[in-house]
Scaffold this motif. Structure first.
Motif, mmCIF file in Angstrom:
data_model
loop_
_atom_site.group_PDB
_atom_site.id
_atom_site.type_symbol
_atom_site.label_atom_id
_atom_site.label_comp_id
_atom_site.label_asym_id
_atom_site.label_seq_id
_atom_site.Cartn_x
_atom_site.Cartn_y
_atom_site.Cartn_z
ATOM 1 N N TYR A 137 10.451 -6.072 61.269
ATOM 2 C CA TYR A 137 9.681 -4.951 60.717
ATOM 3 C C TYR A 137 9.291 -3.965 61.814
ATOM 4 O O TYR A 137 9.343 -2.741 61.605
ATOM 5 C CB TYR A 137 8.429 -5.456 59.996
ATOM 6 N N LEU A 138 8.919 -4.457 62.984
ATOM 7 C CA LEU A 138 8.556 -3.567 64.088
ATOM 8 C C LEU A 138 9.720 -2.663 64.483
ATOM 9 O O LEU A 138 9.533 -1.475 64.768
ATOM 10 C CB LEU A 138 8.099 -4.391 65.294
ATOM 11 N N ILE A 139 10.930 -3.223 64.498
ATOM 12 C CA ILE A 139 12.103 -2.424 64.853
ATOM 13 C C ILE A 139 12.336 -1.324 63.824
ATOM 14 O O ILE A 139 12.565 -0.158 64.169
ATOM 15 C CB ILE A 139 13.351 -3.322 64.978
ATOM 16 N N ILE A 140 12.261 -1.683 62.555
ATOM 17 C CA ILE A 140 12.513 -0.710 61.486
ATOM 18 C C ILE A 140 11.364 0.291 61.373
ATOM 19 O O ILE A 140 11.588 1.492 61.178
ATOM 20 C CB ILE A 140 12.744 -1.451 60.157
ATOM 21 N N HIS A 141 10.147 -0.177 61.537
ATOM 22 C CA HIS A 141 8.964 0.678 61.407
ATOM 23 C C HIS A 141 8.935 1.760 62.484
ATOM 24 O O HIS A 141 8.361 2.835 62.270
ATOM 25 C CB HIS A 141 7.707 -0.183 61.488
ATOM 26 N N LYS A 142 9.569 1.507 63.616
ATOM 27 C CA LYS A 142 9.559 2.492 64.705
ATOM 28 C C LYS A 142 10.246 3.792 64.286
ATOM 29 O O LYS A 142 9.994 4.853 64.888
ATOM 30 C CB LYS A 142 10.220 1.908 65.956
ATOM 31 N N ALA A 143 11.076 3.754 63.250
ATOM 32 C CA ALA A 143 11.731 4.965 62.762
ATOM 33 C C ALA A 143 10.748 5.918 62.091
ATOM 34 O O ALA A 143 11.091 7.072 61.805
ATOM 35 C CB ALA A 143 12.844 4.611 61.785
ATOM 36 N N ALA A 144 9.519 5.443 61.827
ATOM 37 C CA ALA A 144 8.445 6.282 61.258
ATOM 38 C C ALA A 144 8.853 6.907 59.924
ATOM 39 O O ALA A 144 8.587 8.081 59.668
ATOM 40 C CB ALA A 144 8.026 7.360 62.257
ATOM 41 N N ASN A 145 9.487 6.110 59.091
ATOM 42 C CA ASN A 145 9.904 6.551 57.764
ATOM 43 C C ASN A 145 9.275 5.622 56.736
ATOM 44 O O ASN A 145 9.702 4.473 56.586
ATOM 45 C CB ASN A 145 11.440 6.515 57.667
ATOM 46 N N PRO A 146 8.259 6.085 55.994
ATOM 47 C CA PRO A 146 7.566 5.199 55.054
ATOM 48 C C PRO A 146 8.469 4.663 53.954
ATOM 49 O O PRO A 146 8.243 3.565 53.440
ATOM 50 C CB PRO A 146 6.459 6.085 54.478
ATOM 51 N N TYR A 147 9.506 5.421 53.584
ATOM 52 C CA TYR A 147 10.432 4.950 52.559
ATOM 53 C C TYR A 147 11.291 3.810 53.097
ATOM 54 O O TYR A 147 11.590 2.833 52.394
ATOM 55 C CB TYR A 147 11.304 6.107 52.070
ATOM 56 N N LEU A 148 11.677 3.928 54.357
ATOM 57 C CA LEU A 148 12.417 2.851 55.014
ATOM 58 C C LEU A 148 11.538 1.608 55.131
ATOM 59 O O LEU A 148 12.002 0.479 54.906
ATOM 60 C CB LEU A 148 12.873 3.309 56.396
ATOM 61 N N ASP A 149 10.271 1.808 55.467
ATOM 62 C CA ASP A 149 9.328 0.694 55.558
ATOM 63 C C ASP A 149 9.234 -0.048 54.230
ATOM 64 O O ASP A 149 9.215 -1.286 54.188
ATOM 65 C CB ASP A 149 7.936 1.195 55.948
ATOM 66 N N GLU A 150 9.157 0.705 53.152
ATOM 67 C CA GLU A 150 9.007 0.099 51.823
ATOM 68 C C GLU A 150 10.222 -0.769 51.479
ATOM 69 O O GLU A 150 10.075 -1.881 50.975
ATOM 70 C CB GLU A 150 8.833 1.191 50.772
ATOM 71 N N ILE A 151 11.401 -0.258 51.777
ATOM 72 C CA ILE A 151 12.618 -1.032 51.529
ATOM 73 C C ILE A 151 12.638 -2.269 52.419
ATOM 74 O O ILE A 151 12.966 -3.380 51.980
ATOM 75 C CB ILE A 151 13.871 -0.170 51.774
ATOM 76 N N ALA A 152 12.280 -2.072 53.688
ATOM 77 C CA ALA A 152 12.292 -3.182 54.645
ATOM 78 C C ALA A 152 11.351 -4.300 54.218
ATOM 79 O O ALA A 152 11.685 -5.485 54.338
ATOM 80 C CB ALA A 152 11.907 -2.676 56.037
ATOM 81 N N GLU A 153 10.187 -3.962 53.726
ATOM 82 C CA GLU A 153 9.232 -4.983 53.291
ATOM 83 C C GLU A 153 9.838 -5.877 52.222
ATOM 84 O O GLU A 153 9.711 -7.110 52.272
ATOM 85 C CB GLU A 153 7.958 -4.314 52.772
ATOM 86 N N GLY A 154 10.515 -5.271 51.250
ATOM 87 C CA GLY A 154 11.132 -6.058 50.193
ATOM 88 C C GLY A 154 12.250 -6.949 50.712
ATOM 89 O O GLY A 154 12.351 -8.128 50.344
ATOM 90 N N VAL A 155 13.085 -6.393 51.579
ATOM 91 C CA VAL A 155 14.206 -7.148 52.131
ATOM 92 C C VAL A 155 13.709 -8.304 52.998
ATOM 93 O O VAL A 155 14.175 -9.450 52.873
ATOM 94 C CB VAL A 155 15.127 -6.223 52.955
ATOM 95 N N LEU A 156 12.752 -8.029 53.868
ATOM 96 C CA LEU A 156 12.264 -9.063 54.783
ATOM 97 C C LEU A 156 11.503 -10.154 54.049
ATOM 98 O O LEU A 156 11.597 -11.338 54.409
ATOM 99 C CB LEU A 156 11.395 -8.426 55.865
ATOM 100 N N LYS A 157 10.774 -9.796 53.019
ATOM 101 C CA LYS A 157 10.086 -10.807 52.209
ATOM 102 C C LYS A 157 11.103 -11.700 51.506
ATOM 103 O O LYS A 157 10.918 -12.916 51.398
ATOM 104 C CB LYS A 157 9.168 -10.145 51.184
ATOM 105 N N ARG A 158 12.184 -11.091 51.021
ATOM 106 C CA ARG A 158 13.214 -11.866 50.326
ATOM 107 C C ARG A 158 13.903 -12.830 51.289
ATOM 108 O O ARG A 158 14.207 -13.970 50.924
ATOM 109 C CB ARG A 158 14.244 -10.905 49.713
ATOM 110 N N ILE A 159 14.144 -12.392 52.510
ATOM 111 C CA ILE A 159 14.748 -13.278 53.505
ATOM 112 C C ILE A 159 13.814 -14.437 53.815
ATOM 113 O O ILE A 159 14.256 -15.589 53.974
ATOM 114 C CB ILE A 159 15.116 -12.489 54.775
ATOM 115 N N ASN A 160 12.520 -14.176 53.879
ATOM 116 C CA ASN A 160 11.580 -15.262 54.137
ATOM 117 C C ASN A 160 11.551 -16.271 52.997
ATOM 118 O O ASN A 160 11.348 -17.465 53.215
ATOM 119 C CB ASN A 160 10.180 -14.697 54.409
ATOM 120 N N VAL A 161 11.752 -15.791 51.757
ATOM 121 C CA VAL A 161 11.860 -16.719 50.625
ATOM 122 C C VAL A 161 13.080 -17.618 50.831
ATOM 123 O O VAL A 161 13.003 -18.840 50.675
ATOM 124 C CB VAL A 161 11.971 -15.957 49.291
#
Length: 221
Positions: A137-161
């Protein structure tokens, strides 16, 4: 974490069922009956119902219209797709940011890897998963794009599942992927975006190989 209040019977049930899934006492595809969960985990029926609803919302359990429940499952293709999507997010973010990493940024990523190692030593699967989530998330969040962050949160949560369902954290003798994470960090430090993506692809392949081995070793599971 979720909508359940800490310290409540429902949260206690949620954590016990999720821990049983993580320790593979409840395996992907296993049917979950209220009577079994109440007896095996010493839980009340009402808290179990609430916990199963929350576990379903979080992706760990699948509920059917007839009120039956089972532990969620992933196919080989689903895993490939979700990890490939994480790679696409990394690629886009690093294309924008690879030349802008500061010592503070790199220290934060390094701290995530230290937390992974510490969580493994302390047998803390929850902290281990959080450290993995935070690293990407830190790597993706550095792009400073809230829409990218939103997508990343869903993807990373799914990977953790997926990791909760299939990772051998509780039986592994060492963290086999940690050296890859450290190489990814080193490549970011050296501003080698393509190397990061190659290492991420190698990580994905290892995950898929481990999944396939598990399925072949446990036919019908």
């Amino acid at each position: 974490m979720n909508g359940l209040k800490p310290g409540t019977p429902a949260m206690d049930a949620y954590l016990k069922i999720k821990t049983a899934i993580a320790k593979q006492a409840l395996k992907p595809g296993n049917v979950l009956t209220e009577s079994y969960l109440c007896g095996a985990l010493a839980l009340g029926r009402s808290p179990v119902r609430v916990a199963l609803q929350q576990l379903s919302q979080d992706g760990y359990v699948v509920l059917s219209p007839n009120r039956s429940a089972r532990v969620a499952q992933f196919s080989h293709n689903q895993i490939r797709q979700i990890y490939s999507l994480r790679g696409m997010l990394l690629s886009h973010a690093l294309e924008l940011t690879i030349d802008t990493y500061t010592e503070t940024d790199l220290a934060e990523l390094s701290a995530c890897l230290d937390r992974q190692e510490s969580a493994f030593r302390n047998y803390d699967f929850g902290d281990y998963l959080t450290a993995i989530y935070d690293f990407f998330y830190l790597i993706i969040h550095k792009a400073a794009n809230p829409y990218l962050d939103e997508i990343a949160e869903g993807v990373l949560k799914r990977i953790n599942v997926f990791l909760c369902l299939y990772d051998n954290f509780y039986s592994a003798e060492k963290l086999k992927t940690l050296p890859l994470y450290r190489k990814i960090l080193e490549a970011i430090q050296q501003k080698k975006r393509k190397t990061v993506l190659q290492l991420h692809k190698e990580m994905n392949n290892r995950v898929l190989d481990a999944y396939d081995y598990m399925i072949l070793s446990n036919p019908g599971k």
